[in-house]
Design a protein around this motif. Structure first.
Motif, PDB file in Angstrom:
ATOM      1  N   GLN A 146      -3.736  15.258 -11.271  1.00 13.14           N
ATOM      2  CA  GLN A 146      -3.132  13.936 -11.429  1.00 13.14           C
ATOM      3  C   GLN A 146      -2.722  13.342 -10.089  1.00 13.14           C
ATOM      4  O   GLN A 146      -2.702  12.116  -9.917  1.00 13.14           O
ATOM      5  N   PHE A 147      -2.404  14.215  -9.121  1.00 12.12           N
ATOM      6  CA  PHE A 147      -1.922  13.737  -7.829  1.00 12.12           C
ATOM      7  C   PHE A 147      -2.958  12.870  -7.113  1.00 12.12           C
ATOM      8  O   PHE A 147      -2.607  11.915  -6.416  1.00 12.12           O
ATOM      9  N   PHE A 148      -4.239  13.184  -7.288  1.00 14.88           N
ATOM     10  CA  PHE A 148      -5.281  12.420  -6.597  1.00 14.88           C
ATOM     11  C   PHE A 148      -5.252  10.941  -6.961  1.00 14.88           C
ATOM     12  O   PHE A 148      -5.707  10.096  -6.193  1.00 14.88           O
ATOM     13  N   TYR A 149      -4.746  10.642  -8.150  1.00 13.39           N
ATOM     14  CA  TYR A 149      -4.731   9.257  -8.616  1.00 13.39           C
ATOM     15  C   TYR A 149      -3.300   8.720  -8.802  1.00 13.39           C
ATOM     16  O   TYR A 149      -3.093   7.686  -9.416  1.00 13.39           O
ATOM     17  N   LYS A 150      -2.345   9.454  -8.266  1.00 13.77           N
ATOM     18  CA  LYS A 150      -0.946   9.062  -8.403  1.00 13.77           C
ATOM     19  C   LYS A 150      -0.634   7.872  -7.489  1.00 13.77           C
ATOM     20  O   LYS A 150      -1.000   7.881  -6.310  1.00 13.77           O
ATOM     21  N   PRO A 151       0.050   6.843  -8.002  1.00 14.38           N
ATOM     22  CA  PRO A 151       0.406   5.697  -7.164  1.00 14.38           C
ATOM     23  C   PRO A 151       1.576   6.013  -6.227  1.00 14.38           C
ATOM     24  O   PRO A 151       2.736   5.883  -6.592  1.00 14.38           O
ATOM     25  N   LEU A 152       1.272   6.435  -5.020  1.00 17.39           N
ATOM     26  CA  LEU A 152       2.321   6.815  -4.067  1.00 17.39           C
ATOM     27  C   LEU A 152       3.066   5.608  -3.518  1.00 17.39           C
ATOM     28  O   LEU A 152       4.163   5.737  -2.999  1.00 17.39           O
ATOM     29  N   TRP A 153       2.453   4.436  -3.603  1.00 19.10           N
ATOM     30  CA  TRP A 153       3.123   3.196  -3.216  1.00 19.10           C
ATOM     31  C   TRP A 153       2.635   2.089  -4.135  1.00 19.10           C
ATOM     32  O   TRP A 153       1.654   2.249  -4.856  1.00 19.10           O
ATOM     33  N   LYS A 154       3.335   0.967  -4.148  1.00 22.59           N
ATOM     34  CA  LYS A 154       2.992  -0.105  -5.078  1.00 22.59           C
ATOM     35  C   LYS A 154       1.680  -0.784  -4.681  1.00 22.59           C
ATOM     36  O   LYS A 154       1.259  -0.746  -3.513  1.00 22.59           O
ATOM     37  N   ILE A 155       1.061  -1.392  -5.659  1.00 29.42           N
ATOM     38  CA  ILE A 155      -0.191  -2.109  -5.427  1.00 29.42           C
ATOM     39  C   ILE A 155       0.070  -3.252  -4.452  1.00 29.42           C
ATOM     40  O   ILE A 155       1.049  -3.990  -4.588  1.00 29.42           O
ATOM     41  N   PRO A 156      -0.794  -3.429  -3.460  1.00 24.84           N
ATOM     42  CA  PRO A 156      -0.549  -4.483  -2.469  1.00 24.84           C
ATOM     43  C   PRO A 156      -0.836  -5.883  -3.014  1.00 24.84           C
ATOM     44  O   PRO A 156      -1.489  -6.042  -4.059  1.00 24.84           O
ATOM     45  N   SER A 157      -0.361  -6.866  -2.297  1.00 28.68           N
ATOM     46  CA  SER A 157      -0.732  -8.240  -2.620  1.00 28.68           C
ATOM     47  C   SER A 157      -2.143  -8.480  -2.094  1.00 28.68           C
ATOM     48  O   SER A 157      -2.604  -7.796  -1.165  1.00 28.68           O
ATOM     49  N   LEU A 158      -2.823  -9.440  -2.678  1.00 28.85           N
ATOM     50  CA  LEU A 158      -4.178  -9.761  -2.226  1.00 28.85           C
ATOM     51  C   LEU A 158      -4.157 -10.264  -0.789  1.00 28.85           C
ATOM     52  O   LEU A 158      -5.053  -9.952   0.006  1.00 28.85           O
ATOM     53  N   ALA A 159      -3.125 -11.012  -0.447  1.00 30.51           N
ATOM     54  CA  ALA A 159      -3.010 -11.540   0.924  1.00 30.51           C
ATOM     55  C   ALA A 159      -2.891 -10.407   1.932  1.00 30.51           C
ATOM     56  O   ALA A 159      -3.539 -10.422   2.989  1.00 30.51           O
ATOM     57  N   ASP A 160      -2.066  -9.399   1.615  1.00 35.23           N
ATOM     58  CA  ASP A 160      -1.914  -8.254   2.529  1.00 35.23           C
ATOM     59  C   ASP A 160      -3.207  -7.463   2.627  1.00 35.23           C
ATOM     60  O   ASP A 160      -3.592  -7.005   3.714  1.00 35.23           O
ATOM     61  N   TYR A 161      -3.871  -7.286   1.496  1.00 30.07           N
ATOM     62  CA  TYR A 161      -5.149  -6.567   1.495  1.00 30.07           C
ATOM     63  C   TYR A 161      -6.151  -7.265   2.414  1.00 30.07           C
ATOM     64  O   TYR A 161      -6.810  -6.629   3.245  1.00 30.07           O
ATOM     65  N   ASN A 162      -6.256  -8.576   2.278  1.00 29.12           N
ATOM     66  CA  ASN A 162      -7.221  -9.335   3.078  1.00 29.12           C
ATOM     67  C   ASN A 162      -6.860  -9.333   4.562  1.00 29.12           C
ATOM     68  O   ASN A 162      -7.753  -9.266   5.418  1.00 29.12           O
ATOM     69  N   THR A 163      -5.573  -9.389   4.851  1.00 26.16           N
ATOM     70  CA  THR A 163      -5.145  -9.346   6.257  1.00 26.16           C
ATOM     71  C   THR A 163      -5.539  -8.013   6.889  1.00 26.16           C
ATOM     72  O   THR A 163      -6.044  -7.969   8.013  1.00 26.16           O
ATOM     73  N   LEU A 164      -5.313  -6.927   6.148  1.00 25.12           N
ATOM     74  CA  LEU A 164      -5.713  -5.617   6.656  1.00 25.12           C
ATOM     75  C   LEU A 164      -7.232  -5.537   6.816  1.00 25.12           C
ATOM     76  O   LEU A 164      -7.738  -5.024   7.819  1.00 25.12           O
ATOM     77  N   ALA A 165      -7.955  -6.037   5.828  1.00 22.65           N
ATOM     78  CA  ALA A 165      -9.416  -5.956   5.864  1.00 22.65           C
ATOM     79  C   ALA A 165     -10.008  -6.692   7.056  1.00 22.65           C
ATOM     80  O   ALA A 165     -11.018  -6.271   7.620  1.00 22.65           O
ATOM     81  N   ASP A 166      -9.362  -7.777   7.459  1.00 20.70           N
ATOM     82  CA  ASP A 166      -9.855  -8.530   8.609  1.00 20.70           C
ATOM     83  C   ASP A 166      -9.763  -7.721   9.894  1.00 20.70           C
ATOM     84  O   ASP A 166     -10.521  -7.950  10.839  1.00 20.70           O
ATOM     85  N   GLU A 167      -8.814  -6.783   9.942  1.00 19.42           N
ATOM     86  CA  GLU A 167      -8.659  -5.941  11.134  1.00 19.42           C
ATOM     87  C   GLU A 167      -9.257  -4.554  10.960  1.00 19.42           C
ATOM     88  O   GLU A 167      -9.902  -4.019  11.869  1.00 19.42           O
ATOM     89  N   SER A 168      -9.050  -3.947   9.809  1.00 22.02           N
ATOM     90  CA  SER A 168      -9.554  -2.604   9.535  1.00 22.02           C
ATOM     91  C   SER A 168      -9.921  -2.501   8.061  1.00 22.02           C
ATOM     92  O   SER A 168      -9.036  -2.405   7.209  1.00 22.02           O
ATOM     93  N   GLU A 169     -11.207  -2.530   7.778  1.00 21.65           N
ATOM     94  CA  GLU A 169     -11.628  -2.429   6.384  1.00 21.65           C
ATOM     95  C   GLU A 169     -11.287  -1.060   5.810  1.00 21.65           C
ATOM     96  O   GLU A 169     -11.072  -0.917   4.603  1.00 21.65           O
ATOM     97  N   TYR A 170     -11.211  -0.071   6.659  1.00 20.07           N
ATOM     98  CA  TYR A 170     -10.765   1.265   6.248  1.00 20.07           C
ATOM     99  C   TYR A 170      -9.322   1.184   5.746  1.00 20.07           C
ATOM    100  O   TYR A 170      -8.991   1.722   4.686  1.00 20.07           O
ATOM    101  N   ALA A 171      -8.448   0.520   6.502  1.00 18.00           N
ATOM    102  CA  ALA A 171      -7.036   0.390   6.120  1.00 18.00           C
ATOM    103  C   ALA A 171      -6.892  -0.307   4.774  1.00 18.00           C
ATOM    104  O   ALA A 171      -6.101   0.117   3.915  1.00 18.00           O
TER     105      ALA A 171
END
Length: 302
Positions: A146-171
């Motif tokens: 179960q740990f492999f799919y455990k939510p260790l932190w809350k789901i990000p906002s789409l804006a934060d996801y896109n900001t990260l993707a613009d700099e590091s798609e890995y992140a």
């Protein structure tokens, strides 16, 4: 590896692989096509060369945390790899027995990102004040699975996801997917002769309309020529972000590896080479391009 621990680890691998198999369309598409073409009779005949995970290099997370699970089950930490352009560190882990997959584990060098990107990652992970792996019973297969799919932190906002993707798609991939299985790898050299090279198997894959990662060429070859790899392009999946925002993002993918025999064994008239007689480990130049199976430059072609 003692029988009890072996059974436990088999259960953990199954718990890890089942959701991945169900949510990554190419996994079953390829397996079913391999059966219908007579390459294999059953999916269980596929030899899994390695599985891979992505992590964040911050206190209480990252490789030093996540590796504890596999070290507990007898894996041995091997070579270190550095990916300067992608700001990543990685290690591979040798399995306790040959029939288990190798592990490839990478980690984002978060401190090398921009202040904005670091702030976003810290915003979601700041409440993790102790190593989460230390809080699970590693002998409890259900808890580990179960740990492999455990939510260790809350789901990000789409804006934060896109900001990260613009700099590091890995992140961006990790901030949404966490420890979700990034890919598993079909061992091509273990297939029948008509399909047992990357070149032959890629022809088969494209014949069933599988889109291959073209970064660095469809076939990524190690400097010594003994490790050849290719991979699918991750399919876009429907993702729900904070405040019920929705978007399509890259999911996971499937990799293919051919490990050629070591030169010292070629003149011994060996018909079937063992794992120890073939090229082991990984190649940073190959892996660097395989990472891009989830990157926009590739997924736009799916």
């Amino acid at each position: 590896m003692e029988t009890k621990r072996k059974r436990a680890f088999d259960t953990i691998l199954q718990a890890l692989f089942t959701p991945y198999r169900e949510l990554v369309p190419d996994v079953q598409k390829i397996s079913k096509a391999m059966i219908s073409h007579g390459i294999i009779q059953d999916e269980n005949e596929i030899v899994n060369d390695h599985i891979a995970f992505r992590t964040l290099g911050i206190p209480n997370l990252g490789i030093n945390s996540f590796e504890k699970i596999f070290l507990h089950y007898g894996y041995q930490k091997r070579d270190y790899y550095y990916f300067e352009g992608k700001k990543l560190d990685a290690y591979w882990y040798a399995p306790p027995e040959d029939h288990y997959p190798r592990i490839f584990m990478s980690e984002l060098r978060v401190s090398e990102l921009s202040e904005e990107a670091q702030h976003i990652i810290k915003k979601y992970t700041q409440d993790i004040t102790s190593d989460p792996v230390d809080h699970i019973d590693l002998d409890d297969t259900k808890e580990v699975g179960q740990f492999f799919y455990k939510p260790l932190w809350k789901i990000p906002s789409l804006a934060d996801y896109n900001t990260l993707a613009d700099e590091s798609e890995y992140a961006a991939w990790v901030i949404y997917n966490r420890y979700y299985l990034n890919h598993y790898t079909i061992s091509v050299h273990d297939l029948p002769n008509a399909y047992n090279t990357i070149e032959k198997f890629n022809v088969f894959l494209e014949s069933i309309d599988i889109k291959l990662n073209t970064s660095g060429g469809k076939i990524k070859t190690s400097e010594d020529g003994l490790l050849k790899q290719s991979s699918t392009i991750a399919k876009m999946v429907a993702a729900e972000f904070m405040d019920s925002e929705k978007a399509e993002i890259a999911g996971s993918y499937v990799e293919f590896a051919e490990r050629l025999p070591l030169p010292s064994y070629l003149d011994r008239k060996i018909k079937t080479f063992s794992r120890q007689q073939r090229r082991d480990g990984f190649e940073s130049a190959n892996a660097d391009k395989i990472f891009e199976s989830t990157y926009r430059e590739q997924t736009k072609n799916v």
